[in-house]
Design an enzyme around this catalytic site. Structure first.
Site, PDB file in Angstrom:
ATOM      1  N   CYS A 121       1.124   3.123   4.727  1.00 18.55           N
ATOM      2  CA  CYS A 121       1.831   3.778   5.837  1.00 18.55           C
ATOM      3  C   CYS A 121       2.377   2.799   6.871  1.00 18.55           C
ATOM      4  O   CYS A 121       2.453   3.097   8.062  1.00 18.55           O
ATOM      5  CB  CYS A 121       0.931   4.807   6.520  1.00 18.55           C
ATOM      6  SG  CYS A 121       0.291   6.078   5.418  1.00 18.55           S
ATOM      7  N   GLY A 165       0.796  -1.220   0.000  1.00 15.87           N
ATOM      8  CA  GLY A 165       0.000   0.000   0.000  1.00 15.87           C
ATOM      9  C   GLY A 165       0.828   1.268   0.000  1.00 15.87           C
ATOM     10  O   GLY A 165       2.055   1.261   0.168  1.00 15.87           O
ATOM     11  N   HIS A 166       0.142   2.388  -0.165  1.00 20.24           N
ATOM     12  CA  HIS A 166       0.776   3.698  -0.325  1.00 20.24           C
ATOM     13  C   HIS A 166       1.614   4.098   0.892  1.00 20.24           C
ATOM     14  O   HIS A 166       1.261   3.840   2.033  1.00 20.24           O
ATOM     15  CB  HIS A 166      -0.276   4.766  -0.604  1.00 20.24           C
ATOM     16  CG  HIS A 166      -1.163   5.076   0.574  1.00 20.24           C
ATOM     17  ND1 HIS A 166      -0.857   6.041   1.503  1.00 20.24           N
ATOM     18  CD2 HIS A 166      -2.345   4.550   0.969  1.00 20.24           C
ATOM     19  CE1 HIS A 166      -1.806   6.108   2.412  1.00 20.24           C
ATOM     20  NE2 HIS A 166      -2.726   5.207   2.116  1.00 20.24           N
ATOM     21  N   ASP A 167       2.748   4.728   0.608  1.00 17.84           N
ATOM     22  CA  ASP A 167       3.622   5.320   1.628  1.00 17.84           C
ATOM     23  C   ASP A 167       4.237   4.311   2.584  1.00 17.84           C
ATOM     24  O   ASP A 167       4.810   4.684   3.604  1.00 17.84           O
ATOM     25  CB  ASP A 167       2.885   6.397   2.431  1.00 17.84           C
ATOM     26  CG  ASP A 167       2.509   7.600   1.580  1.00 17.84           C
ATOM     27  OD1 ASP A 167       3.398   8.390   1.233  1.00 17.84           O
ATOM     28  OD2 ASP A 167       1.319   7.733   1.223  1.00 17.84           O
ATOM     29  N   THR A 168       4.120   3.039   2.257  1.00 23.75           N
ATOM     30  CA  THR A 168       4.756   2.017   3.093  1.00 23.75           C
ATOM     31  C   THR A 168       6.258   1.997   2.825  1.00 23.75           C
ATOM     32  O   THR A 168       6.705   2.203   1.697  1.00 23.75           O
ATOM     33  CB  THR A 168       4.116   0.642   2.816  1.00 23.75           C
ATOM     34  OG1 THR A 168       2.874   0.587   3.515  1.00 23.75           O
ATOM     35  CG2 THR A 168       4.985  -0.511   3.269  1.00 23.75           C
TER      36      THR A 168
END
Length: 308
Positions: free
Chosen positions: A237, A217-220
């Site tokens: 995240c 997922g995003h920003d991980t």
């Protein structure tokens, strides 16, 4: 996301059509979510529950839906809908650029890298030396790939974040202006999906190996020399520190940290942050030895009932 050149508070206010509190020439260098903001960034907040967190963050420009006392050294952008206006800024500074070729002319591809048929490489993508992109890999705009990276067929890097605001008429998407960054010597399996950051980077650390059909997922941020087995789903995240092992079908909630050298056994639901250097299993997650003891005791229940 940093802008290509500094902007002023007034210029930003004019783009989104809102009022502001502070000096019109106050410098604005970028925009980011609250967990990655630095000085000169815009952060948005649209709920009183999070006002203090945003106002006390490292961001020096706060896009907010109420005129409040402005902290020293900061400025405010007053908007009736900060979510909408944050999207306006993303569209302005990092707009979607349609492609008409399979490999963008602005892409930079290093010496010795092999791109197999039917790959798509978007605008401003950078790929290092001696990589292999197998057939039907799609690399969205602005992604960065290091040296000696192998990506198996059908994998997608840089799709939009799964991030929505519920409104009466339906779900409103928060636009993604971030990137995916893949460091050196990473291996990514077939049919994986790695979403870009909303404003920052989704990062896969050097030497990490990812099996088939994994979602990130995003920003991980995934650390160095991790092993991630098939059908694992990692939410947005998440921080996964170095040398972590995630076995098959692990799932995580968002915003957690998995400590260095942790081992997460198959089909575990990582519902909270866990320390490094230990083995974990089950949903809710516990140290594996304790969880396995519990399961063994559950099997004894029929026997114990007969004795009672």
């Amino acid at each position: 996301m940093k802008f290509t050149k500094p902007q002023s508070l007034k210029v930003i206010a004019d783009i989104i059509g809102c009022s502001y509190v502070g000096a019109s020439d106050f410098p604005v260098y970028g925009m980011n979510e609250i967990h990655v903001v630095t000085e000169g960034d815009i952060v948005f907040v649209d709920h009183p529950k999070y006002y203090d967190k945003a106002l006390q963050s490292a961001a020096t420009i706060v896009l907010i839906n109420k005129e409040v006392a402005c902290p020293e050294g900061k400025v405010l952008l007053i908007s009736d809908d900060p979510f909408r206006d944050f999207n306006k800024l993303t569209k302005h500074f990092r707009p979607f650029l349609p492609a008409n070729v399979s490999i963008s002319e602005s892409a930079v591809i290093g010496e010795g890298t092999v791109v197999q048929p039917n790959c798509f490489i978007g605008n401003n993508v950078t790929i290092g030396k001696n990589c292999i992109l197998h057939a039907n890999v799609s690399i969205y705009d602005n992604c960065v790939i290091g040296d000696n990276v192998i990506i198996q067929a059908g994998t997608i890097l840089g799709a939009d974040a799964f991030y929505y605001k519920k409104r009466e008429e339906g779900f409103d998407q928060l636009l993604s202006g971030g990137r995916v960054v893949i460091e050196d010597n990473v291996g990514i399996g077939a049919l994986c999906t790695i979403d870009k950051g909303v404003t920052g980077d989704t990062t896969i650390g050097a030497g990490t190996k990812i099996d088939n059909q994994v979602h990130v997922g995003h920003d991980t941020i995934i650390g160095k020399k991790c092993l991630i087995a098939a059908q694992t789903g990692i939410a947005g995240c998440v921080i996964i520190e170095d040398e972590v092992t995630l076995w098959g079908q692990v799932g995580t909630t968002s915003g957690i940290t998995i400590g260095a050298k942790a081992v997460i056994l198959g089909q575990t639901g990582v519902t909270k942050s866990v320390e490094g250097g230990k083995s974990y299993f089950g949903t809710p997650i516990e140290e594996s030895r304790e969880k396995l003891k519990q399961l063994a005791n559950i099997k004894r229940i029929p026997e114990l009932l007969k004795k009672s």
